[in-house]
Design an enzyme around this catalytic site. Structure first.
Site, PDB file in Angstrom:
ATOM      1  N   ASP A   1      52.508  46.976  21.274  1.00 21.52           N
ATOM      2  CA  ASP A   1      51.861  46.981  19.960  1.00 21.52           C
ATOM      3  C   ASP A   1      52.907  46.815  18.870  1.00 21.52           C
ATOM      4  O   ASP A   1      54.059  47.229  19.052  1.00 21.52           O
ATOM      5  CB  ASP A   1      51.084  48.280  19.745  1.00 21.52           C
ATOM      6  CG  ASP A   1      50.070  48.123  18.609  1.00 21.52           C
ATOM      7  OD1 ASP A   1      48.951  47.664  18.888  1.00 21.52           O
ATOM      8  OD2 ASP A   1      50.422  48.429  17.452  1.00 21.52           O
TER       9      ASP A   1
ATOM     10  N   ARG B   1      44.926  39.154  22.059  1.00 20.28           N
ATOM     11  CA  ARG B   1      44.314  40.356  22.653  1.00 20.28           C
ATOM     12  C   ARG B   1      43.615  40.063  23.971  1.00 20.28           C
ATOM     13  O   ARG B   1      42.592  40.677  24.291  1.00 20.28           O
ATOM     14  CB  ARG B   1      43.321  41.014  21.689  1.00 20.28           C
ATOM     15  CG  ARG B   1      43.960  41.636  20.468  1.00 20.28           C
ATOM     16  CD  ARG B   1      44.353  43.074  20.735  1.00 20.28           C
ATOM     17  NE  ARG B   1      45.137  43.591  19.620  1.00 20.28           N
ATOM     18  CZ  ARG B   1      44.665  44.397  18.680  1.00 20.28           C
ATOM     19  NH1 ARG B   1      43.443  44.822  18.724  1.00 20.28           N
ATOM     20  NH2 ARG B   1      45.453  44.815  17.720  1.00 20.28           N
TER      21      ARG B   1
ATOM     22  N   TYR C   1      51.531  49.335   7.284  1.00 20.99           N
ATOM     23  CA  TYR C   1      51.140  50.509   8.082  1.00 20.99           C
ATOM     24  C   TYR C   1      52.088  51.688   7.844  1.00 20.99           C
ATOM     25  O   TYR C   1      51.664  52.838   7.789  1.00 20.99           O
ATOM     26  CB  TYR C   1      51.108  50.158   9.575  1.00 20.99           C
ATOM     27  CG  TYR C   1      49.954  49.248   9.944  1.00 20.99           C
ATOM     28  CD1 TYR C   1      48.694  49.776  10.227  1.00 20.99           C
ATOM     29  CD2 TYR C   1      50.113  47.869   9.994  1.00 20.99           C
ATOM     30  CE1 TYR C   1      47.631  48.940  10.548  1.00 20.99           C
ATOM     31  CE2 TYR C   1      49.055  47.029  10.316  1.00 20.99           C
ATOM     32  CZ  TYR C   1      47.809  47.569  10.591  1.00 20.99           C
ATOM     33  OH  TYR C   1      46.754  46.752  10.902  1.00 20.99           O
TER      34      TYR C   1
ATOM     35  N   ARG D   1      39.969  45.672  25.580  1.00 22.79           N
ATOM     36  CA  ARG D   1      38.804  46.491  25.962  1.00 22.79           C
ATOM     37  C   ARG D   1      37.574  45.712  26.396  1.00 22.79           C
ATOM     38  O   ARG D   1      36.673  46.286  26.985  1.00 22.79           O
ATOM     39  CB  ARG D   1      38.434  47.409  24.786  1.00 22.79           C
ATOM     40  CG  ARG D   1      39.378  48.584  24.648  1.00 22.79           C
ATOM     41  CD  ARG D   1      39.293  49.200  23.275  1.00 22.79           C
ATOM     42  NE  ARG D   1      39.782  48.257  22.275  1.00 22.79           N
ATOM     43  CZ  ARG D   1      39.820  48.492  20.968  1.00 22.79           C
ATOM     44  NH1 ARG D   1      39.393  49.642  20.497  1.00 22.79           N
ATOM     45  NH2 ARG D   1      40.293  47.597  20.128  1.00 22.79           N
TER      46      ARG D   1
ATOM     47  N   ARG E   1      43.592  51.552  31.516  1.00 23.03           N
ATOM     48  CA  ARG E   1      43.845  52.406  30.358  1.00 23.03           C
ATOM     49  C   ARG E   1      43.436  53.849  30.654  1.00 23.03           C
ATOM     50  O   ARG E   1      44.124  54.790  30.272  1.00 23.03           O
ATOM     51  CB  ARG E   1      43.079  51.865  29.160  1.00 23.03           C
ATOM     52  CG  ARG E   1      43.554  52.474  27.875  1.00 23.03           C
ATOM     53  CD  ARG E   1      42.647  52.136  26.741  1.00 23.03           C
ATOM     54  NE  ARG E   1      42.333  53.367  26.052  1.00 23.03           N
ATOM     55  CZ  ARG E   1      41.710  53.446  24.901  1.00 23.03           C
ATOM     56  NH1 ARG E   1      41.302  52.354  24.317  1.00 23.03           N
ATOM     57  NH2 ARG E   1      41.488  54.593  24.359  1.00 23.03           N
TER      58      ARG E   1
HETATM   59  O1  CP3 Z   1      47.347  40.295  22.379  1.00 23.09           O
HETATM   60  C1  CP3 Z   1      47.583  41.003  23.390  1.00 23.09           C
HETATM   61  O2  CP3 Z   1      46.819  41.022  24.383  1.00 23.09           O
HETATM   62  C2  CP3 Z   1      48.887  41.767  23.465  1.00 23.09           C
HETATM   63  C3  CP3 Z   1      48.880  43.094  23.007  1.00 23.09           C
HETATM   64  C4  CP3 Z   1      48.720  43.405  21.527  1.00 23.09           C
HETATM   65  C5  CP3 Z   1      48.067  44.581  21.079  1.00 23.09           C
HETATM   66  N1  CP3 Z   1      48.244  44.676  19.733  1.00 23.09           N
HETATM   67  C6  CP3 Z   1      47.377  45.521  21.952  1.00 23.09           C
HETATM   68  C7  CP3 Z   1      46.411  46.463  21.353  1.00 23.09           C
HETATM   69  C8  CP3 Z   1      49.214  42.753  20.394  1.00 23.09           C
HETATM   70  C9  CP3 Z   1      49.927  41.416  20.280  1.00 23.09           C
HETATM   71  C10 CP3 Z   1      48.912  43.589  19.263  1.00 23.09           C
HETATM   72  C11 CP3 Z   1      49.318  43.272  17.893  1.00 23.09           C
HETATM   73  C12 CP3 Z   1      48.865  44.126  16.797  1.00 23.09           C
HETATM   74  N2  CP3 Z   1      48.704  45.481  16.786  1.00 23.09           N
HETATM   75  C13 CP3 Z   1      48.608  43.648  15.499  1.00 23.09           C
HETATM   76  C14 CP3 Z   1      48.781  42.230  15.033  1.00 23.09           C
HETATM   77  C15 CP3 Z   1      47.682  41.347  15.488  1.00 23.09           C
HETATM   78  C16 CP3 Z   1      46.373  41.610  14.836  1.00 23.09           C
HETATM   79  O3  CP3 Z   1      45.453  42.039  15.578  1.00 23.09           O
HETATM   80  O4  CP3 Z   1      46.230  41.375  13.625  1.00 23.09           O
HETATM   81  C17 CP3 Z   1      48.210  44.753  14.710  1.00 23.09           C
HETATM   82  C18 CP3 Z   1      47.818  44.713  13.249  1.00 23.09           C
HETATM   83  C19 CP3 Z   1      48.296  45.907  15.538  1.00 23.09           C
HETATM   84  C20 CP3 Z   1      48.045  47.317  15.158  1.00 23.09           C
HETATM   85  C21 CP3 Z   1      46.926  47.894  15.887  1.00 23.09           C
HETATM   86  N3  CP3 Z   1      46.933  48.162  17.236  1.00 23.09           N
HETATM   87  C22 CP3 Z   1      45.671  48.286  15.369  1.00 23.09           C
HETATM   88  C23 CP3 Z   1      45.244  48.133  13.918  1.00 23.09           C
HETATM   89  C24 CP3 Z   1      44.933  48.779  16.434  1.00 23.09           C
HETATM   90  C25 CP3 Z   1      43.566  49.421  16.357  1.00 23.09           C
HETATM   91  C26 CP3 Z   1      42.488  48.438  16.211  1.00 23.09           C
HETATM   92  C27 CP3 Z   1      41.874  48.171  17.544  1.00 23.09           C
HETATM   93  O5  CP3 Z   1      41.681  46.991  17.900  1.00 23.09           O
HETATM   94  O6  CP3 Z   1      41.526  49.166  18.208  1.00 23.09           O
HETATM   95  C28 CP3 Z   1      45.700  48.664  17.605  1.00 23.09           C
HETATM   96  C29 CP3 Z   1      45.309  49.035  18.964  1.00 23.09           C
HETATM   97  C30 CP3 Z   1      45.490  48.031  20.046  1.00 23.09           C
HETATM   98  N4  CP3 Z   1      46.564  47.212  20.210  1.00 23.09           N
HETATM   99  C31 CP3 Z   1      44.593  47.817  21.135  1.00 23.09           C
HETATM  100  C32 CP3 Z   1      45.165  46.838  21.946  1.00 23.09           C
HETATM  101  C33 CP3 Z   1      44.633  46.295  23.256  1.00 23.09           C
HETATM  102  C34 CP3 Z   1      43.311  48.576  21.365  1.00 23.09           C
HETATM  103  C35 CP3 Z   1      43.748  49.900  21.905  1.00 23.09           C
HETATM  104  C36 CP3 Z   1      42.808  50.497  22.904  1.00 23.09           C
HETATM  105  O7  CP3 Z   1      42.904  50.169  24.098  1.00 23.09           O
HETATM  106  O8  CP3 Z   1      42.034  51.336  22.439  1.00 23.09           O
END
Ligand code: CP3
Length: 343
Positions: free
Chosen positions: A73, A23, A150, A27, A36
Site C-alpha cells: 500500500d 487493484r 494522508y 476484495r 486476508r
Molecule cells: O493494485 C493492486 O492490486 C496492488 C495493491 C495496492 C493496494 N493499494 C492494495 C489495497 C495498490 C497499488 C494500492 C495503492 C493505494 N493505496 C492508493 C493509490 C491508488 C488509488 O486507489 O488511488 C491509495 C490512495 C491507497 C490508500 C488506501 N489503501 C486507501 C484509501 C484504502 C482504503 C480504501 C479501500 O479500498 O478500502 C486502502 C486499502 C487497500 N489497499 C485495499 C487494498 C486491496 C483494501 C484493503 C482491504 O483488504 O480491506
C-alpha cells in the site's frame, strides 16, 4: 521474447494491447478474502511476504494478466517514516498527523525506512522467482503529494482540504514534508527494483485537486525528481506515472515527468487522449471501473472503443481507477477476452 508490457513501455505499438488492472488483487475475489482472513487484517497481509505474494499471484492464475502488481500500500512508506497507521474497517486508513515543524523533525531519516519495508522487498523477491516468465512485475509507491495528503489529514479526504490549508498557511512545513517523502520514495522504489521489480508506477491519486502552478510544483516536479533519480540508478527500468484527475493537464506530462508511460483515469476520453497524450508516448488506461460491476454489452462496447482509440500507438489496457469490492469477477474475464480478441 521481450514481455509485452515492456515492449509497449519501450514505445512499440502492438496488435492487441497488454492488460493488467489496478487493484487486481482485492476484495472482489473470494480467494483474496480468504487469504486476508488468514493474515488477520490488511496491514498484516501487506507485511507477510508469503501471503502478500500469494494474493499478488491470485489474479495472475485466475486471469493470466500480462502484469502483476506487488501487493502492498502507498501508506506503508509514511508508516516506515514513523507515522502511526491503522485501517478502520469499512472506512479506510487512519494516520497520526503532521502539521508542525516539530512533527516533521520527529520523522525517521530515510536510511531507517527499510527496517519496516524489508518484508515488502521479500515479497518482490518471491514474486520475481514465482511469476510466469511472460508476466511483468510492477512495483509502486504513492506520489509525494498524494502521500502527503494522508499524512497531513490523518485520513482520506474528499477535497484534500487539510493539505491545501497547510500549503497555504505553513509553506515551509508543507514543502519540507514533500521533500522528505520524495527522497524516501526514491530509495523505496530503488530497493523494490533491486529486489526484482521490472517496472515501477507512481500513484498520484489526488493530483487532480492541484491547480495551475501547484500542479507543476507538487504533482509534476516531485514525480520528475523521482524519475530522474531512478533513471540514474536503474536506466533500463520503465516508470509509469498516474496523475489521476489531471484532465487537460495530462497534455505534456510525459515530458514534464520523464515517465515512460502516463496512466489515464476515465475523466478523459480515449479519443481525446490518443490525440493529445498518446502522441507523446505510451499510455495506460482507461475503462471506467463501474463496468466491472455492471458488465454486459456496454462493457464490451466500451472496451472495444478504448482499444480502437489507442490502436495506433503504444497502449497498455487498464481501468481508469481501481476495481471496486462489488465488482463481478466474471466481468473481468469478459473484459480480458474482449481486449484479446480485438486485434
Ligand atoms: O493494485 C493492486 O492490486 C496492488 C495493491 C495496492 C493496494 N493499494 C492494495 C489495497 C495498490 C497499488 C494500492 C495503492 C493505494 N493505496 C492508493 C493509490 C491508488 C488509488 O486507489 O488511488 C491509495 C490512495 C491507497 C490508500 C488506501 N489503501 C486507501 C484509501 C484504502 C482504503 C480504501 C479501500 O479500498 O478500502 C486502502 C486499502 C487497500 N489497499 C485495499 C487494498 C486491496 C483494501 C484493503 C482491504 O483488504 O480491506
Amino acid at each position: 521474447m521481450t514481455k509485452t508490457i515492456l515492449r509497449a513501455l519501450a514505445g512499440e505499438t502492438l496488435p492487441t494491447p497488454p492488460i493488467w488492472m489496478m487493484r487486481q488483487a482485492g476484495r472482489y475475489l473470494p480467494e483474496y478474502r480468504a487469504t486476508r482472513g488468514e493474515a488477520g487484517d490488511f496491514l498484516s497481509l501487506c507485511y507477510n511476504p508469503d501471503l502478500a505474494a500469494e494474493v499478488t499471484l491470485q489474479p495472475i492464475r485466475r486471469y493470466g494478466f500480462d502484469a502483476a502488481i506487488l501487493f502492498a500500500d502507498i501508506l506503508l512508506l509514511p508508516q516506515a517514516l514513523g507515522a502511526d497507521l491503522w485501517f478502520v474497517t469499512g472506512e479506510g486508513p487512519r494516520l497520526s498527523t503532521i502539521t508542525t515543524q516539530a512533527e516533521l523533525d520527529a520523522l525517521k531519516p530515510k536510511s531507517d525506512i527499510h527496517e519496516t519495508l524489508n518484508p515488502i522487498y521479500e515479497t518482490v523477491k518471491i514474486l520475481s522467482a514465482e511469476l510466469p516468465k511472460e508476466t511483468t512485475l510492477i512495483g509502486f509507491a504513492g506520489a509525494p503529494w498524494t502521500v502527503a495528503t494522508y499524512m497531513i489529514a490523518g485520513r482520506g479526504t474528499p477535497d484534500q482540504g487539510p493539505a491545501h490549508a497547510l500549503k497555504a498557511e505553513n509553506r515551509a512545513v508543507f514543502e519540507g514534508l514533500i521533500d522528505i517523502i520524495t527522497d524516501a520514495t526514491i530509495d523505496y522504489l530503488s530497493h523494490q527494483i533491486t529486489a526484482g521489480a521490472e517496472v515501477v508506477k507512481i500513484f498520484d491519486s489526488w493530483a487532480g485537486s492541484l491547480q495551475a502552478q501547484d500542479f507543476v510544483d507538487f504533482a509534476l516536479r516531485p514525480t520528475a525528481k523521482i524519475v530522474l533519480a531512478l533513471k540514474a540508478r536503474h536506466p533500463d527500468i520503465p516508470v509509469i506515472a498516474f496523475p489521476r484527475g489531471a484532465g487537460d493537464k495530462y497534455v505534456g506530462t510525459h515530458a514534464a515527468t520523464g515517465a515512460d508511460c502516463i496512466a489515464l483515469d476515465d475523466g478523459v476520453t480515449a479519443e481525446w487522449a490518443a490525440a493529445n497524450v498518446q502522441s507523446q508516448g505510451c499510455v495506460q488506461g482507461n475503462l471506467a471501473s463501474s463496468h466491472m460491476v455492471t458488465g454486459g454489452q456496454e462493457l464490451i462496447d466500451e472496451t472495444r472503443r478504448i482499444v480502437d482509440a489507442f490502436r495506433n500507438g503504444p497502449h497498455i489496457f487498464n481501468l481508469g481507477h481501481g476495481i471496486t469490492p462489488d465488482a463481478n469477477p466474471d466481468n473481468v474475464a469478459l473484459m480480458i477476452e474482449t481486449v484479446r480478441n480485438s486485434g
